[in-house]
Write an enzyme that holds these catalytic residues in place. Structure first.
Site, PDB file in Angstrom:
ATOM      1  N   GLY A  12       0.780  -1.227   0.000  1.00 47.56           N
ATOM      2  CA  GLY A  12       0.000   0.000   0.000  1.00 47.56           C
ATOM      3  C   GLY A  12       0.814   1.280   0.000  1.00 47.56           C
ATOM      4  CG  ASN A  14       1.728   3.220  -5.728  1.00 47.26           C
ATOM      5  OD1 ASN A  14       2.081   4.212  -6.360  1.00 47.26           O
ATOM      6  ND2 ASN A  14       2.348   2.069  -5.830  1.00 47.26           N
ATOM      7  CG  ASN A 108      -3.331  -0.538 -12.918  1.00 45.80           C
ATOM      8  OD1 ASN A 108      -3.296  -0.841 -11.740  1.00 45.80           O
ATOM      9  ND2 ASN A 108      -2.511  -1.079 -13.830  1.00 45.80           N
ATOM     10  CG  HIS A 110       2.240  -1.630 -15.347  1.00 46.09           C
ATOM     11  ND1 HIS A 110       1.933  -2.889 -14.875  1.00 46.09           N
ATOM     12  CD2 HIS A 110       3.324  -1.760 -16.158  1.00 46.09           C
ATOM     13  CE1 HIS A 110       2.803  -3.759 -15.400  1.00 46.09           C
ATOM     14  NE2 HIS A 110       3.650  -3.104 -16.165  1.00 46.09           N
ATOM     15  CG  ASP A 151      -0.874  -3.804 -17.262  1.00 45.62           C
ATOM     16  OD1 ASP A 151      -0.076  -4.745 -17.131  1.00 45.62           O
ATOM     17  OD2 ASP A 151      -1.552  -3.341 -16.321  1.00 45.62           O
ATOM     18  CD  GLU A 181       5.225   2.082  -8.749  1.00 43.55           C
ATOM     19  OE1 GLU A 181       4.261   1.762  -8.039  1.00 43.55           O
ATOM     20  OE2 GLU A 181       6.156   1.309  -9.008  1.00 43.55           O
TER      21      GLU A 181
HETATM   22  C1  GRF Z   1       3.716  -1.200  -7.178  1.00 53.53           C
HETATM   23  O1  GRF Z   1       4.987  -1.371  -7.768  1.00 53.53           O
HETATM   24  C2  GRF Z   1       2.714  -0.963  -8.243  1.00 53.53           C
HETATM   25  O2  GRF Z   1       3.200  -0.257  -9.353  1.00 53.53           O
HETATM   26  C3  GRF Z   1       2.378  -2.336  -8.673  1.00 53.53           C
HETATM   27  O3  GRF Z   1       2.389  -3.127  -7.501  1.00 53.53           O
HETATM   28  C4  GRF Z   1       3.214  -2.496  -6.555  1.00 53.53           C
HETATM   29  C5  GRF Z   1       2.335  -2.231  -5.359  1.00 53.53           C
HETATM   30  O4  GRF Z   1       2.999  -1.567  -4.422  1.00 53.53           O
HETATM   31  N1  GRF Z   1       1.084  -2.371  -9.313  1.00 53.53           N
HETATM   32  P1  GRF Z   1       2.199  -0.933  -3.180  1.00 53.53           P
HETATM   33  O5  GRF Z   1       1.208  -1.970  -2.692  1.00 53.53           O
HETATM   34  O6  GRF Z   1       1.527   0.308  -3.667  1.00 53.53           O
HETATM   35  O7  GRF Z   1       3.282  -0.658  -2.180  1.00 53.53           O
END
Ligand code: GRF
Length: 208
Positions: A12, A14, A108, A110, A151, A181
């Site tokens: 989590g 992000n 999303n 990626h 994607d 990200e």
């Molecule tokens: C991140 O690298 C995201 O891009 C990918 O999965 C990972 C998740 O990381 N989809 P987090 O759960 O947000 O730490």
């Protein structure tokens, strides 16, 4: 007010980037209605709890068939009525009927520069393993609309990150998170909240 539901499967970070951006005013006029995870032990649910946000665990494992899970997932999402669904490291395929119901309202993140190192089998560390195996000098992250593919939806934002000598998949993943990200996902959400990115319409790839 932009009402969001954020879906996570793991750490989590992000989600945390979104929460921090909201706290620091880099995302305004927005609210997270709930955090949904397919993984009861996802630290993303702990982050939601610490932020006082409802955490909901919905796992395909709790249902006899994928169709039953899809049904429950769609019903839950419809009841939450989000303007925007954010997939932030969510490893479950979005039911086709949810993609249809929320057309142009699901984004999303990626961890590569789509169309490189994406699609079926490219998730988490596997993305960075692919980049290192191919020997690319630049990778990065992409925020895109979710369509019925994997994607494949219209790209909203990308940010490049340098691959360094001696990088491991783990060190590269960390840099892509820190330098791409955690920057572009909050940025896109703010642009949506401000109406600078239109949602909920047919998007043929955005001219910005
Ligand atoms: C991140 O690298 C995201 O891009 C990918 O999965 C990972 C998740 O990381 N989809 P987090 O759960 O947000 O730490």
């Amino acid at each position: 007010m932009l009402n969001m539901v954020v879906c996570v499967s793991g750490g989590g970070t992000n989600l945390q980037a979104i929460l921090d951006a909201m706290k620091e005013g880099r995302i305004q006029d927005s609210r997270i209605l709930a955090v949904v995870s397919n993984n009861a032990s996802a630290y993303g649910l702990k982050r939601a709890e610490m932020a006082g946000i409802d955490g909901i665990c919905l796992s395909p494992k709790d249902y006899d068939t994928r169709e039953e899970f899809n049904q429950a997932f769609c019903e839950k999402m419809k009841r939450l009525k989000p303007d925007l669904i954010v997939l932030a490291g969510f490893l479950v395929n979005i039911p086709p009927r949810m993609v249809k119901e929320f057309a142009g309202r699901i984004i999303n993140i990626h961890p590569s520069l789509i169309p490189s190192f994406c699609g079926t089998g490219f998730y988490g560390l596997k993305v960075h393993e692919g980049a290192l195996r191919r020997g690319v000098k630049i990778t990065g992250a992409t925020v895109h609309f979710v369509d019925e593919g994997t994607d494949t939806g219209p790209i909203l934002c990308q940010k490049a990150v340098e691959v360094k000598e001696g990088d491991t998949p783990e060190s590269l993943q960390r840099r892509v998170m820190e330098e791409a990200e955690w920057i572009i996902l909050p940025q896109v959400i703010q642009e949506i909240a401000q109406g600078r990115i239109r949602i909920g319409e047919e998007q043929e790839g955005l001219k910005r």
